[in-house]
Each structure stands twice: as structure tokens, then as C-alpha cells.
Design a protein around this motif. Structure first.
Motif, PDB file in Angstrom:
ATOM      1  N   ASP A  26       0.814  -1.219   0.000  1.00  0.00           N
ATOM      2  CA  ASP A  26       0.000   0.000   0.000  1.00  0.00           C
ATOM      3  C   ASP A  26       0.847   1.269   0.000  1.00  0.00           C
ATOM      4  O   ASP A  26       0.435   2.285  -0.520  1.00  0.00           O
ATOM      5  CB  ASP A  26      -0.939   0.045   1.214  1.00  0.00           C
ATOM      6  N   GLY A  27       1.999   1.219   0.622  1.00  0.00           N
ATOM      7  CA  GLY A  27       2.805   2.432   0.736  1.00  0.00           C
ATOM      8  C   GLY A  27       2.112   3.434   1.645  1.00  0.00           C
ATOM      9  O   GLY A  27       1.556   3.072   2.681  1.00  0.00           O
ATOM     10  N   VAL A  28       2.085   4.697   1.240  1.00  0.00           N
ATOM     11  CA  VAL A  28       1.418   5.735   2.021  1.00  0.00           C
ATOM     12  C   VAL A  28      -0.083   5.595   1.798  1.00  0.00           C
ATOM     13  O   VAL A  28      -0.552   5.602   0.658  1.00  0.00           O
ATOM     14  CB  VAL A  28       1.892   7.148   1.610  1.00  0.00           C
ATOM     15  N   ARG A  29      -0.823   5.471   2.887  1.00  0.00           N
ATOM     16  CA  ARG A  29      -2.282   5.297   2.813  1.00  0.00           C
ATOM     17  C   ARG A  29      -2.958   6.636   3.068  1.00  0.00           C
ATOM     18  O   ARG A  29      -2.809   7.219   4.134  1.00  0.00           O
ATOM     19  CB  ARG A  29      -2.722   4.239   3.824  1.00  0.00           C
ATOM     20  N   VAL A  30      -3.688   7.114   2.052  1.00  0.00           N
ATOM     21  CA  VAL A  30      -4.309   8.437   2.100  1.00  0.00           C
ATOM     22  C   VAL A  30      -5.836   8.274   2.048  1.00  0.00           C
ATOM     23  O   VAL A  30      -6.371   7.805   1.041  1.00  0.00           O
ATOM     24  CB  VAL A  30      -3.826   9.314   0.923  1.00  0.00           C
ATOM     25  N   LEU A  31      -6.510   8.645   3.126  1.00  0.00           N
ATOM     26  CA  LEU A  31      -7.971   8.616   3.142  1.00  0.00           C
ATOM     27  C   LEU A  31      -8.474   9.822   2.364  1.00  0.00           C
ATOM     28  O   LEU A  31      -8.135  10.964   2.684  1.00  0.00           O
ATOM     29  CB  LEU A  31      -8.498   8.640   4.579  1.00  0.00           C
ATOM     30  N   VAL A  32      -9.285   9.564   1.338  1.00  0.00           N
ATOM     31  CA  VAL A  32      -9.754  10.654   0.481  1.00  0.00           C
ATOM     32  C   VAL A  32     -11.251  10.905   0.636  1.00  0.00           C
ATOM     33  O   VAL A  32     -11.880  11.473  -0.258  1.00  0.00           O
ATOM     34  CB  VAL A  32      -9.376  10.412  -1.007  1.00  0.00           C
ATOM     35  N   ASP A  33     -11.815  10.499   1.767  1.00  0.00           N
ATOM     36  CA  ASP A  33     -13.213  10.786   2.095  1.00  0.00           C
ATOM     37  C   ASP A  33     -13.269  11.898   3.122  1.00  0.00           C
ATOM     38  O   ASP A  33     -12.411  11.985   3.998  1.00  0.00           O
ATOM     39  CB  ASP A  33     -13.902   9.538   2.667  1.00  0.00           C
ATOM     40  N   ARG A  34     -14.282  12.729   3.039  1.00  0.00           N
ATOM     41  CA  ARG A  34     -14.436  13.837   3.987  1.00  0.00           C
ATOM     42  C   ARG A  34     -14.843  13.338   5.365  1.00  0.00           C
ATOM     43  O   ARG A  34     -14.443  13.881   6.381  1.00  0.00           O
ATOM     44  CB  ARG A  34     -15.465  14.840   3.470  1.00  0.00           C
ATOM     45  N   LEU A  35     -15.659  12.278   5.400  1.00  0.00           N
ATOM     46  CA  LEU A  35     -16.136  11.729   6.666  1.00  0.00           C
ATOM     47  C   LEU A  35     -15.382  10.445   6.998  1.00  0.00           C
ATOM     48  O   LEU A  35     -15.047   9.670   6.097  1.00  0.00           O
ATOM     49  CB  LEU A  35     -17.638  11.418   6.575  1.00  0.00           C
ATOM     50  N   TRP A  36     -15.145  10.229   8.291  1.00  0.00           N
ATOM     51  CA  TRP A  36     -14.487   8.985   8.697  1.00  0.00           C
ATOM     52  C   TRP A  36     -15.447   7.833   8.420  1.00  0.00           C
ATOM     53  O   TRP A  36     -16.635   7.909   8.728  1.00  0.00           O
ATOM     54  CB  TRP A  36     -14.111   9.019  10.180  1.00  0.00           C
ATOM     55  N   ALA A  45      -7.594   1.041  10.241  1.00  0.00           N
ATOM     56  CA  ALA A  45      -7.499   1.709   8.938  1.00  0.00           C
ATOM     57  C   ALA A  45      -6.054   2.024   8.554  1.00  0.00           C
ATOM     58  O   ALA A  45      -5.730   2.084   7.379  1.00  0.00           O
ATOM     59  CB  ALA A  45      -8.319   2.992   8.946  1.00  0.00           C
ATOM     60  N   ARG A  46      -5.227   2.259   9.549  1.00  0.00           N
ATOM     61  CA  ARG A  46      -3.821   2.615   9.333  1.00  0.00           C
ATOM     62  C   ARG A  46      -3.664   3.701   8.258  1.00  0.00           C
ATOM     63  O   ARG A  46      -2.943   3.559   7.278  1.00  0.00           O
ATOM     64  CB  ARG A  46      -2.996   1.382   8.989  1.00  0.00           C
ATOM     65  N   VAL A  47      -4.349   4.812   8.483  1.00  0.00           N
ATOM     66  CA  VAL A  47      -4.305   5.950   7.563  1.00  0.00           C
ATOM     67  C   VAL A  47      -3.088   6.811   7.896  1.00  0.00           C
ATOM     68  O   VAL A  47      -2.865   7.162   9.046  1.00  0.00           O
ATOM     69  CB  VAL A  47      -5.608   6.780   7.680  1.00  0.00           C
ATOM     70  N   ASP A  48      -2.304   7.137   6.882  1.00  0.00           N
ATOM     71  CA  ASP A  48      -1.128   7.992   7.075  1.00  0.00           C
ATOM     72  C   ASP A  48      -1.477   9.464   6.911  1.00  0.00           C
ATOM     73  O   ASP A  48      -0.903  10.315   7.579  1.00  0.00           O
ATOM     74  CB  ASP A  48      -0.026   7.604   6.080  1.00  0.00           C
ATOM     75  N   GLU A  49      -2.389   9.761   5.980  1.00  0.00           N
ATOM     76  CA  GLU A  49      -2.767  11.150   5.729  1.00  0.00           C
ATOM     77  C   GLU A  49      -4.265  11.213   5.453  1.00  0.00           C
ATOM     78  O   GLU A  49      -4.835  10.293   4.869  1.00  0.00           O
ATOM     79  CB  GLU A  49      -1.993  11.722   4.535  1.00  0.00           C
ATOM     80  N   TRP A  50      -4.864  12.343   5.868  1.00  0.00           N
ATOM     81  CA  TRP A  50      -6.297  12.550   5.644  1.00  0.00           C
ATOM     82  C   TRP A  50      -6.519  13.999   5.230  1.00  0.00           C
ATOM     83  O   TRP A  50      -6.946  14.834   6.014  1.00  0.00           O
ATOM     84  CB  TRP A  50      -7.071  12.202   6.907  1.00  0.00           C
ATOM     85  N   PRO A  51      -6.236  14.327   3.969  1.00  0.00           N
ATOM     86  CA  PRO A  51      -6.380  15.707   3.479  1.00  0.00           C
ATOM     87  C   PRO A  51      -7.838  16.037   3.135  1.00  0.00           C
ATOM     88  O   PRO A  51      -8.266  15.927   1.988  1.00  0.00           O
ATOM     89  CB  PRO A  51      -5.490  15.720   2.245  1.00  0.00           C
ATOM     90  N   LYS A  52      -8.596  16.463   4.125  1.00  0.00           N
ATOM     91  CA  LYS A  52     -10.034  16.689   3.949  1.00  0.00           C
ATOM     92  C   LYS A  52     -10.350  17.720   2.864  1.00  0.00           C
ATOM     93  O   LYS A  52     -11.363  17.615   2.183  1.00  0.00           O
ATOM     94  CB  LYS A  52     -10.669  17.113   5.265  1.00  0.00           C
TER      95      LYS A  52
END
Length: 115
Positions: A16-26, A35-42
Motif C-alpha cells: 500500500d505504501g502511504v495510505r491516504v484517506l480521500v473521504d471527507r467523513l471517517w 485503517a492505518r491511515v497515514d494522511e487525511w487531506p479533507k
């Protein structure tokens, strides 16, 4: 450059490498540890108004994608898009979404723009 899209409900994988959540809501039912999210750029996610419009079935995916791309031209979103693009130059990046059909979601638009 490797960019993948995966559902956030799937267990993390080493590639997966860097895991980026791309949803506005959790996403519901997923712990932050699991989830092991690295970044969450809302600010990189579609606006609430656009999200509601699309989920109400008022327009096509193509129209949604065009409107979303227009939102991504805003300064804060464009800066975050550049940041994620820079991450892809350093190694694999996985865009995480709760969307049931990731191939017809904002994550697919992001992948296309990042690639």
C-alpha cells in the motif's frame, strides 16, 4: 509511480505504501488503528454539496467528475493535490475510500489527475 485505490474496509497490505484517506467523513465501523491511515487531506475531498448532489442521483458520473475537478482547482485543494503527487514520486500511494464502487468515485478522479 504506483497509485492504487482500495476500500478502507480492506485490511492494509505491505504494498500500500502511504495510505491516504480521500473521504471527507471517517468511515463507519472502522477504527483508526485498523485503517492505518497515514494522511487525511479533507480539503482534497468533494464538497458536502457535491457529494450530496451525486449521491442523490441527480447527475452522471462524468458531470460529477467535471464538477469535482473544478473544486480541485481551488488553492487549498490544488496544494494538497500537489502534495499527494509528490508522495507518489517517493513510492507507492494508496487512495482509501468507503465508496462501494471506487472506480466511479472521486478516488478514481484523483487517481487520474495524479497519474
Amino acid at each position: 509511480m504506483s497509485i492504487r485505490i482500495r476500500r478502507v474496509y480492506e485490511p492494509p497490505e505491505p504494498e500500500d505504501g502511504v495510505r491516504v484517506l480521500v473521504d471527507r467523513l471517517w468511515p463507519r465501523g472502522v477504527s483508526k488503528d485498523a485503517a492505518r491511515v497515514d494522511e487525511w487531506p479533507k480539503a482534497l475531498t468533494p464538497s458536502t454539496e457535491l457529494r450530496r448532489w451525486y449521491h442523490a442521483g441527480e447527475g452522471s458520473y462524468e458531470e460529477f467528475a467535471g464538477r469535482y475537478e473544478a473544486e480541485l482547482a481551488a488553492p487549498e485543494a490544488a496544494e494538497l493535490l500537489d502534495h499527494v503527487r509528490e508522495l507518489t514520486r517517493k513510492g507507492p500511494v494508496t487512495l482509501l475510500t468507503a465508496a462501494k464502487t471506487p472506480e466511479e468515485s472521486h478516488a478514481a478522479v484523483l487517481k487520474r489527475l495524479l497519474g
